[in-house]
Write an enzyme that holds these catalytic residues in place. Structure first.
Site, PDB file in Angstrom:
ATOM      1  N   ASP A  32       0.928  -1.015  -0.053  1.00 50.72           N
ATOM      2  CA  ASP A  32       0.100  -0.188  -0.013  1.00 50.72           C
ATOM      3  C   ASP A  32       1.061   1.275  -0.459  1.00 50.72           C
ATOM      4  O   ASP A  32       2.150   1.599   0.050  1.00 50.72           O
ATOM      5  CB  ASP A  32      -1.154  -0.059   1.616  1.00 50.72           C
ATOM      6  CG  ASP A  32      -1.929   0.784   1.462  1.00 50.72           C
ATOM      7  OD1 ASP A  32      -2.197   2.062   0.910  1.00 50.72           O
ATOM      8  OD2 ASP A  32      -3.269   0.697   1.767  1.00 50.72           O
ATOM      9  N   ILE A  33       0.140   2.270  -0.765  1.00 51.97           N
ATOM     10  CA  ILE A  33       1.396   3.544  -1.243  1.00 51.97           C
ATOM     11  C   ILE A  33       1.495   4.265  -0.080  1.00 51.97           C
ATOM     12  O   ILE A  33       2.367   5.214   0.060  1.00 51.97           O
ATOM     13  CB  ILE A  33       1.187   4.060  -2.206  1.00 51.97           C
ATOM     14  CG1 ILE A  33      -0.147   4.061  -2.548  1.00 51.97           C
ATOM     15  CG2 ILE A  33       2.270   3.240  -3.514  1.00 51.97           C
ATOM     16  CD1 ILE A  33      -0.106   5.334  -3.919  1.00 51.97           C
ATOM     17  N   GLN A  95     -14.433   2.027   1.549  1.00 58.37           N
ATOM     18  CA  GLN A  95     -13.877   1.584   0.240  1.00 58.37           C
ATOM     19  C   GLN A  95     -14.048   3.063  -0.457  1.00 58.37           C
ATOM     20  O   GLN A  95     -14.746   3.518  -1.239  1.00 58.37           O
ATOM     21  CB  GLN A  95     -14.786   0.617  -0.272  1.00 58.37           C
ATOM     22  CG  GLN A  95     -14.124   0.118  -1.668  1.00 58.37           C
ATOM     23  CD  GLN A  95     -15.153  -0.850  -2.282  1.00 58.37           C
ATOM     24  OE1 GLN A  95     -16.445  -1.391  -1.795  1.00 58.37           O
ATOM     25  NE2 GLN A  95     -14.246  -2.146  -3.276  1.00 58.37           N
ATOM     26  N   HIS A 101     -10.097  -5.283  -2.444  1.00 53.89           N
ATOM     27  CA  HIS A 101      -8.998  -6.079  -1.897  1.00 53.89           C
ATOM     28  C   HIS A 101      -9.294  -6.116  -0.287  1.00 53.89           C
ATOM     29  O   HIS A 101      -9.794  -5.738   0.600  1.00 53.89           O
ATOM     30  CB  HIS A 101      -7.715  -4.743  -2.050  1.00 53.89           C
ATOM     31  CG  HIS A 101      -8.802  -3.719  -1.366  1.00 53.89           C
ATOM     32  ND1 HIS A 101      -9.301  -3.096  -2.557  1.00 53.89           N
ATOM     33  CD2 HIS A 101      -8.379  -2.210  -0.243  1.00 53.89           C
ATOM     34  CE1 HIS A 101      -9.431  -1.617  -2.486  1.00 53.89           C
ATOM     35  NE2 HIS A 101      -8.992  -1.558  -0.637  1.00 53.89           N
ATOM     36  N   HIS A 103      -6.895  -5.465   2.773  1.00 53.41           N
ATOM     37  CA  HIS A 103      -5.968  -4.784   3.842  1.00 53.41           C
ATOM     38  C   HIS A 103      -5.125  -6.023   4.581  1.00 53.41           C
ATOM     39  O   HIS A 103      -5.929  -6.846   5.169  1.00 53.41           O
ATOM     40  CB  HIS A 103      -5.860  -3.642   4.373  1.00 53.41           C
ATOM     41  CG  HIS A 103      -6.638  -2.541   3.540  1.00 53.41           C
ATOM     42  ND1 HIS A 103      -5.944  -1.259   3.232  1.00 53.41           N
ATOM     43  CD2 HIS A 103      -8.173  -2.301   2.998  1.00 53.41           C
ATOM     44  CE1 HIS A 103      -7.163  -0.809   3.057  1.00 53.41           C
ATOM     45  NE2 HIS A 103      -7.658  -1.079   2.354  1.00 53.41           N
TER      46      HIS A 103
HETATM   47  P1  AMP Z   1      -9.782   1.048   1.004  1.00 51.68           P
HETATM   48  O1  AMP Z   1      -9.302   3.289   1.392  1.00 51.68           O
HETATM   49  O2  AMP Z   1      -9.960   0.501   1.534  1.00 51.68           O
HETATM   50  O3  AMP Z   1     -10.508   1.232  -0.714  1.00 51.68           O
HETATM   51  O4  AMP Z   1      -8.172   0.814  -0.271  1.00 51.68           O
HETATM   52  C1  AMP Z   1      -7.369   1.997  -0.731  1.00 51.68           C
HETATM   53  C2  AMP Z   1      -6.065   1.718  -0.256  1.00 51.68           C
HETATM   54  O5  AMP Z   1      -5.349   1.580  -2.399  1.00 51.68           O
HETATM   55  C3  AMP Z   1      -5.687   2.533   0.089  1.00 51.68           C
HETATM   56  O6  AMP Z   1      -5.091   1.965   1.424  1.00 51.68           O
HETATM   57  C4  AMP Z   1      -4.072   3.349  -0.597  1.00 51.68           C
HETATM   58  O7  AMP Z   1      -3.354   3.760  -0.441  1.00 51.68           O
HETATM   59  C5  AMP Z   1      -4.118   2.270  -1.378  1.00 51.68           C
HETATM   60  N1  AMP Z   1      -3.128   2.865  -3.110  1.00 51.68           N
HETATM   61  C6  AMP Z   1      -4.442   3.698  -3.291  1.00 51.68           C
HETATM   62  N2  AMP Z   1      -3.743   3.825  -4.760  1.00 51.68           N
HETATM   63  C7  AMP Z   1      -2.482   2.934  -4.595  1.00 51.68           C
HETATM   64  C8  AMP Z   1      -1.327   2.762  -5.627  1.00 51.68           C
HETATM   65  N3  AMP Z   1      -1.042   2.879  -6.797  1.00 51.68           N
HETATM   66  N4  AMP Z   1      -0.674   1.772  -5.554  1.00 51.68           N
HETATM   67  C9  AMP Z   1      -0.683   1.110  -4.017  1.00 51.68           C
HETATM   68  N5  AMP Z   1      -1.844   1.315  -2.641  1.00 51.68           N
HETATM   69  C10 AMP Z   1      -2.633   2.459  -3.216  1.00 51.68           C
END
Ligand code: AMP
Ligand code: ZN
Length: 136
Positions: A32-33, A95, A101, A103
């Site tokens: 996760d970034i 979300q 996904h 986490h």
């Molecule tokens: P959610 O808020 O549960 O939908 O989680 C989405 C997650 O994706 C967040 O924790 C973001 O930090 C992560 N995220 C968004 N874009 C990227 C990316 N390009 N690479 C890795 N993680 C990402």
């Protein structure tokens, strides 16, 4: 089918970069970034599914198994003392990326994460009423 507007489908297709940590036939895991803790990773199905309601059950099982593998690695390789698994299904549940996904969030004693609510004992009649609706 890949969803051409989907960020995580683009990661699966290698159209945008990701720091990959695990891969098998059905799943991909990458960092996760915006990590909540050190080692925070995401596990996704390679086949697009919006959320928990629509993911193929075999893909869901495969994601759970990959998450378990990463949890073990977080414990054994990063020294995590625990792990939280989190799935957000729907905007109301936080979300933000609409490709399913999980986490995988390694936890360390004294890390800064806190539970976002203070749990209070519930009303038993209301808990029972909710249970009845869930059983229906
Ligand atoms: P959610 O808020 O549960 O939908 O989680 C989405 C997650 O994706 C967040 O924790 C973001 O930090 C992560 N995220 C968004 N874009 C990227 C990316 N390009 N690479 C890795 N993680 C990402
Ligand atoms: Zn997708």
């Amino acid at each position: 089918m890949p969803n051409t507007d989907c960020l995580f489908c683009k990661i699966v297709a290698d159209d945008i970069p990701a720091i990959r940590v695990a891969e098998d036939e059905r799943t991909l895991a990458f960092m996760d970034i915006n990590p909540w803790t050190r080692g925070h990773a995401l596990v996704i199905p390679k086949t697009h599914a919006t959320d928990l309601y629509t993911i193929d059950p075999d893909d869901l099982s495969a994601c759970a198994l990959t998450a378990q593998r990463l949890a073990e690695r977080a414990r054994d390789n990063l020294g995590a003392q625990g792990v939280n698994l989190l799935n957000s299904c729907g905007s109301a549940a936080w979300q933000t990326v609409f490709h399913f996904h999980l986490h995988v969030i390694p936890r360390y004693l004294g890390d800064p994460l806190t539970v976002p609510i203070t749990a209070q004992p519930g009303d038993i009649a209301e808990i029972t009423a909710a249970a009845q609706e869930l059983r229906a």
